[in-house]
Write a protein that holds these residues in place. Structure first.
Motif, PDB file in Angstrom:
ATOM      1  N   SER A 175       0.830  -1.206   0.000  1.00 19.33           N
ATOM      2  CA  SER A 175       0.000   0.000   0.000  1.00 19.33           C
ATOM      3  C   SER A 175       0.864   1.255   0.000  1.00 19.33           C
ATOM      4  O   SER A 175       0.584   2.222  -0.718  1.00 19.33           O
ATOM      5  CB  SER A 175      -0.930   0.006   1.221  1.00 19.33           C
ATOM      6  N   PHE A 177       2.576   1.639  -3.381  1.00 19.47           N
ATOM      7  CA  PHE A 177       1.552   2.062  -4.346  1.00 19.47           C
ATOM      8  C   PHE A 177       1.319   3.570  -4.254  1.00 19.47           C
ATOM      9  O   PHE A 177       1.358   4.284  -5.266  1.00 19.47           O
ATOM     10  CB  PHE A 177       0.252   1.308  -4.081  1.00 19.47           C
ATOM     11  N   TRP A 199       2.450   6.021  -7.316  1.00 20.23           N
ATOM     12  CA  TRP A 199       1.348   6.669  -8.034  1.00 20.23           C
ATOM     13  C   TRP A 199       1.356   8.169  -7.749  1.00 20.23           C
ATOM     14  O   TRP A 199       1.011   8.966  -8.609  1.00 20.23           O
ATOM     15  CB  TRP A 199       0.023   6.032  -7.647  1.00 20.23           C
ATOM     16  N   THR A 232       2.014   3.567 -14.852  1.00 19.22           N
ATOM     17  CA  THR A 232       0.882   3.314 -13.960  1.00 19.22           C
ATOM     18  C   THR A 232      -0.417   3.219 -14.746  1.00 19.22           C
ATOM     19  O   THR A 232      -1.293   2.405 -14.427  1.00 19.22           O
ATOM     20  CB  THR A 232       0.766   4.407 -12.882  1.00 19.22           C
ATOM     21  N   GLU A 252      -2.780  -0.105 -14.716  1.00 12.71           N
ATOM     22  CA  GLU A 252      -4.195  -0.040 -14.327  1.00 12.71           C
ATOM     23  C   GLU A 252      -5.102  -0.543 -15.448  1.00 12.71           C
ATOM     24  O   GLU A 252      -6.093  -1.238 -15.190  1.00 12.71           O
ATOM     25  CB  GLU A 252      -4.566   1.394 -13.930  1.00 12.71           C
ATOM     26  N   MET A 298      -8.726   0.214  -5.614  1.00 15.31           N
ATOM     27  CA  MET A 298      -7.636   1.181  -5.546  1.00 15.31           C
ATOM     28  C   MET A 298      -7.823   2.142  -4.372  1.00 15.31           C
ATOM     29  O   MET A 298      -6.868   2.507  -3.697  1.00 15.31           O
ATOM     30  CB  MET A 298      -7.553   1.965  -6.867  1.00 15.31           C
ATOM     31  N   THR A 336      -6.768   0.456  -1.170  1.00 13.06           N
ATOM     32  CA  THR A 336      -5.306   0.431  -1.031  1.00 13.06           C
ATOM     33  C   THR A 336      -4.782   1.791  -0.589  1.00 13.06           C
ATOM     34  O   THR A 336      -3.927   1.896   0.296  1.00 13.06           O
ATOM     35  CB  THR A 336      -4.665   0.024  -2.365  1.00 13.06           C
ATOM     36  N   HIS A 337      -5.311   2.852  -1.188  1.00 16.19           N
ATOM     37  CA  HIS A 337      -4.895   4.202  -0.846  1.00 16.19           C
ATOM     38  C   HIS A 337      -5.287   4.544   0.590  1.00 16.19           C
ATOM     39  O   HIS A 337      -4.475   5.084   1.366  1.00 16.19           O
ATOM     40  CB  HIS A 337      -5.524   5.195  -1.823  1.00 16.19           C
TER      41      HIS A 337
END
Length: 206
Positions: A112, A115, A119, A132, A136, A173, A176-177
């Motif tokens: 995480s 990521f 990103w 990225t 995706e 997503m 995860t963020h």
């Protein structure tokens, strides 16, 4: 990180662990060398800069989340859709060991953090943004293919496969963020509940 030499792979794995610990802004080649247990000068034999190394490190996301998913025929749409969801939120230790020889102890937290860092850097770097974006797109296309197969076989209701794939992907997503950037400890569990409800809904018999 397939196709890399043994030393290159160890460097990339060290960069992954170091990035998860230090963050992009504070990360240095010295930090990566310390994590690797080697003189930082070794890294420059393989990569010209920190950014080149981190850009190549995006391969770990490809190997963990995409490779195989978009290459094999779909046999059990519902089970495979749930597996994609599980792998994105909770990387399987067996799969992680196939991709990384020395992964971080807490792979979910590390994944995480990495990521969010990579990103986030893509905001300012066109090369990172291109990578990225491509990654995706492959994940969304893989989910779309599973949904489309399930619809064609009558195992899923006739929803819009691309729209539904985008919906699922954005939820995953965001989970995860959120896991990396907030103290909402149950955020991932909540997203899993929502995604399960979506899959249950499209897979139910009318």
């Amino acid at each position: 990180m397939k196709g890399a030499s043994g030393t290159e792979q160890r460097i990339r794995e060290a960069a992954f662990r170091a990035l998860a610990e230090h963050g992009y802004a504070d990360l240095t080649i010295v930090d990566i060398g310390d994590e690797l247990g080697q003189n930082p000068s070794l890294i420059y034999h393989y990569f010209d800069s920190k950014d080149e190394l981190l850009l190549s490190m995006l391969d770990v996301f490809v190997d963990l989340f995409v490779t195989g998913v978009d290459e094999e025929p779909v046999h059990d749409p519902e089970a495979e859709l749930r597996q994609v969801v599980a792998q994105l939120l909770h990387p399987d230790p067996v799969r992680v060991q196939q991709v990384m020889e020395s992964p971080p102890t807490d792979i979910e937290t590390a994944m995480s953090r990495v990521f969010v860092e990579l990103w986030g850097h893509a905001i300012w770097d066109d090369d990172f943004r291109a990578e990225t974006t491509a990654l995706e797109e492959r994940v969304r296309e893989a989910i779309t293919a599973i949904l489309r197969t399930g619809i064609e076989r009558g195992e899923f209701r006739p929803v819009d496969p691309k729209l539904t794939a985008d919906h699922l992907f954005f939820l995953l997503m965001q989970a995860t963020h959120t896991r990396a950037t907030t103290n909402w400890e149950t955020a991932t569990d909540r997203v899993e509940e929502i995604v399960d409800d979506i899959i249950d809904d499209i897979a139910r018999d009318d």
